[in-house]
Design a protein around this motif. Structure first.
Motif, PDB file in Angstrom:
ATOM      1  N   GLU A  38       0.770  -1.344  -0.025  1.00 39.50           N
ATOM      2  CA  GLU A  38      -0.135   0.025  -0.036  1.00 39.50           C
ATOM      3  C   GLU A  38       0.847   1.109   0.061  1.00 39.50           C
ATOM      4  OE1 GLU A  38      -2.049  -0.506   3.529  1.00 39.50           O
ATOM      5  OE2 GLU A  38      -3.455  -2.020   2.720  1.00 39.50           O
ATOM      6  N   HIS A  39       2.138   1.105   0.499  1.00 33.65           N
ATOM      7  CA  HIS A  39       2.855   2.576   0.857  1.00 33.65           C
ATOM      8  C   HIS A  39       4.125   2.419   0.184  1.00 33.65           C
ATOM      9  CE1 HIS A  39      -0.321   3.920   3.958  1.00 33.65           C
ATOM     10  NE2 HIS A  39      -0.262   2.716   4.247  1.00 33.65           N
ATOM     11  N   GLY A  40       4.614   1.377  -0.220  1.00 25.82           N
ATOM     12  CA  GLY A  40       6.037   1.229  -0.927  1.00 25.82           C
ATOM     13  C   GLY A  40       6.981   1.653   0.025  1.00 25.82           C
ATOM     14  N   THR A  41       7.784   2.350  -0.326  1.00 25.49           N
ATOM     15  CA  THR A  41       9.033   2.730   0.560  1.00 25.49           C
ATOM     16  C   THR A  41       8.705   3.850   1.769  1.00 25.49           C
ATOM     17  OG1 THR A  41       9.826   4.715  -0.918  1.00 25.49           O
ATOM     18  CG2 THR A  41      10.781   2.225  -1.441  1.00 25.49           C
ATOM     19  N   ASP A  42       7.570   4.354   1.742  1.00 24.21           N
ATOM     20  CA  ASP A  42       7.036   5.143   2.875  1.00 24.21           C
ATOM     21  C   ASP A  42       6.934   4.315   4.147  1.00 24.21           C
ATOM     22  OD1 ASP A  42       6.044   6.943   4.780  1.00 24.21           O
ATOM     23  OD2 ASP A  42       4.282   7.376   3.813  1.00 24.21           O
ATOM     24  N   LEU A  43       7.962   4.158   4.852  1.00 22.99           N
ATOM     25  CA  LEU A  43       7.727   3.096   6.296  1.00 22.99           C
ATOM     26  C   LEU A  43       7.215   4.012   7.423  1.00 22.99           C
ATOM     27  CD1 LEU A  43      11.067   1.251   5.538  1.00 22.99           C
ATOM     28  CD2 LEU A  43       8.649   0.901   4.794  1.00 22.99           C
ATOM     29  N   SER A  44       6.887   5.161   7.209  1.00 26.55           N
ATOM     30  CA  SER A  44       6.649   6.019   8.639  1.00 26.55           C
ATOM     31  C   SER A  44       5.233   5.310   9.184  1.00 26.55           C
ATOM     32  CB  SER A  44       6.436   7.394   8.105  1.00 26.55           C
ATOM     33  OG  SER A  44       4.759   7.360   7.104  1.00 26.55           O
ATOM     34  N   GLY A  45       4.338   4.720   8.911  1.00 27.17           N
ATOM     35  CA  GLY A  45       3.537   4.078   9.700  1.00 27.17           C
ATOM     36  C   GLY A  45       3.464   2.537   9.815  1.00 27.17           C
ATOM     37  N   LEU A  46       4.751   2.193   9.535  1.00 27.39           N
ATOM     38  CA  LEU A  46       4.643   0.668   9.735  1.00 27.39           C
ATOM     39  C   LEU A  46       4.709   0.232  11.069  1.00 27.39           C
ATOM     40  CD1 LEU A  46       5.664  -2.131   8.557  1.00 27.39           C
ATOM     41  CD2 LEU A  46       7.809  -1.681   8.616  1.00 27.39           C
ATOM     42  N   PHE A  47       5.390   0.888  12.034  1.00 29.53           N
ATOM     43  CA  PHE A  47       5.680   0.523  13.432  1.00 29.53           C
ATOM     44  C   PHE A  47       4.186   0.515  13.974  1.00 29.53           C
ATOM     45  CE2 PHE A  47       5.635   0.913  18.074  1.00 29.53           C
ATOM     46  CZ  PHE A  47       6.399  -0.147  18.483  1.00 29.53           C
ATOM     47  N   ASP A  48       3.429   1.666  13.627  1.00 29.67           N
ATOM     48  CA  ASP A  48       2.201   1.788  14.114  1.00 29.67           C
ATOM     49  C   ASP A  48       0.959   0.538  13.799  1.00 29.67           C
ATOM     50  OD1 ASP A  48       2.433   3.906  15.506  1.00 29.67           O
ATOM     51  OD2 ASP A  48       2.049   5.240  13.703  1.00 29.67           O
ATOM     52  N   ARG A  49       1.537   0.123  12.477  1.00 31.35           N
ATOM     53  CA  ARG A  49       0.716  -1.029  12.034  1.00 31.35           C
ATOM     54  C   ARG A  49       0.875  -2.233  12.627  1.00 31.35           C
ATOM     55  NH1 ARG A  49      -1.543  -0.880   6.564  1.00 31.35           N
ATOM     56  NH2 ARG A  49      -2.451  -3.052   6.198  1.00 31.35           N
ATOM     57  N   ILE A  50       2.328  -2.767  12.876  1.00 25.23           N
ATOM     58  CA  ILE A  50       2.608  -4.157  13.285  1.00 25.23           C
ATOM     59  C   ILE A  50       3.477  -4.063  14.720  1.00 25.23           C
ATOM     60  CG2 ILE A  50       2.911  -4.779  10.744  1.00 25.23           C
ATOM     61  CD1 ILE A  50       5.880  -4.732  11.512  1.00 25.23           C
ATOM     62  N   GLY A  51       3.919  -2.724  15.167  1.00 25.94           N
ATOM     63  CA  GLY A  51       4.854  -2.918  16.295  1.00 25.94           C
ATOM     64  C   GLY A  51       4.473  -3.463  17.341  1.00 25.94           C
ATOM     65  N   TYR A  52       3.323  -3.144  17.846  1.00 32.69           N
ATOM     66  CA  TYR A  52       2.840  -3.859  19.218  1.00 32.69           C
ATOM     67  C   TYR A  52       2.507  -5.374  18.939  1.00 32.69           C
ATOM     68  CZ  TYR A  52       3.332   0.696  21.271  1.00 32.69           C
ATOM     69  OH  TYR A  52       3.772   1.782  21.491  1.00 32.69           O
ATOM     70  N   ALA A  53       1.793  -5.770  17.889  1.00 33.41           N
ATOM     71  CA  ALA A  53       1.807  -7.305  17.745  1.00 33.41           C
ATOM     72  C   ALA A  53       3.173  -7.922  17.580  1.00 33.41           C
ATOM     73  CB  ALA A  53       0.761  -7.429  16.598  1.00 33.41           C
ATOM     74  N   LEU A  54       4.087  -7.203  16.903  1.00 31.44           N
ATOM     75  CA  LEU A  54       5.621  -7.985  16.864  1.00 31.44           C
ATOM     76  C   LEU A  54       5.928  -8.141  18.241  1.00 31.44           C
ATOM     77  CD1 LEU A  54       8.014  -8.604  15.323  1.00 31.44           C
ATOM     78  CD2 LEU A  54       8.514  -6.374  15.407  1.00 31.44           C
ATOM     79  N   ILE A  55       5.718  -7.298  18.893  1.00 28.16           N
ATOM     80  CA  ILE A  55       6.325  -7.274  20.406  1.00 28.16           C
ATOM     81  C   ILE A  55       5.869  -8.519  21.388  1.00 28.16           C
ATOM     82  CG2 ILE A  55       6.684  -5.888  22.631  1.00 28.16           C
ATOM     83  CD1 ILE A  55       6.992  -3.473  20.974  1.00 28.16           C
TER      84      ILE A  55
END
Length: 228
Positions: A38-55
């Motif tokens: 959806e966002h290509g190389t714009d990774l600014s929202g990646l952590f918001d999308r997966i961060g806490y699930a990953l942790i």
């Protein structure tokens, strides 16, 4: 093909644990892939999308050390601890405390997450099915082959993440920066130990076997053949 066999309480628990872990990592993997599409190389929202699930899903792997210590699985506790410790350091020692784009929105994070998630989706599904005595050669082969690429990829992502975290760690306390550097320096021997362990396991499991008659797996997802 599945072979009917009774499942005891320990086996049922391990199947549930591995299935839940697979579901968690499949979610992280699918959301990462969707985000990138959806966002290509714009990774600014990646952590918001997966961060806490990953942790959370990675923290759940602490139970694997407990399983080894209790003798529920065949793997050694030291090997499990080495694998879990470095990842916990990444999720709780870099990703969680430091809200900065060079850590939470970096290509290194993508590399690390994809390597982890692919590895774990294969590993946990292989373990869960193996406990039920369901043989899927494709999973067996991937379990003992993908590490050739995914281990170096994951380690590269991990080291780059810790490197990016060094200035932020130093701002909190110089000892924290020194602690991260100490852990980074320990990567080569630990990687060597884990890599050679997997090569040995691959030869033991796949060596001399054919796709129709793979050797039985003897890794940390297999319950011991006894009732506890």
């Amino acid at each position: 093909m599945a072979k009917t066999k009774g499942v005891g309480a320990v086996e049922a628990y391990l199947v549930a644990y591995n299935a839940a872990s697979f579901a968690g990592w499949a979610y992280v993997l699918s959301q990462t892939v969707l985000y990138l599409s959806e966002h290509g190389t714009d990774l600014s929202g990646l952590f918001d999308r997966i961060g806490y699930a990953l942790i959370y899903v990675q923290t759940g792997a602490v139970l694997e050390v407990v399983h080894s210590l209790l003798g529920l699985v065949r793997s050694g506790a030291l090997t499990a601890l080495l694998q879990v410790y470095s990842r916990l350091l990444l999720v709780w020692g870099t990703l969680y405390p430091f809200d900065s784009p060079e850590i939470r929105a970096s290509p290194a994070l993508v590399l690390m997450v994809l390597a982890w998630a692919i590895t774990e989706c294969v590993r946990y599904s292989h373990y869960a099915l193996g406990i039920l005595n369901i043989e899927v050669y494709a999973l067996l082969y991937l379990r003992y082959t993908l590490f050739y690429v995914l281990y170096p990829a994951g380690v590269t992502g991990e080291l780059l993440e810790m490197w990016a975290a060094l200035p932020h760690a130093a701002a909190l306390h110089p000892a924290l920066r020194a602690f991260l550097l100490l852990n980074m320096s320990g990567y080569p021997p630990v990687l060597y130990k884990l890599y050679t362990h997997m090569i040995y396991q691959r030869r033991k499991v796949l060596g001399g076997s054919s796709p129709t008659t793979p050797k039985a797996s003897v890794d940390s997802g297999s319950a011991r053949k006894k009732k506890l």
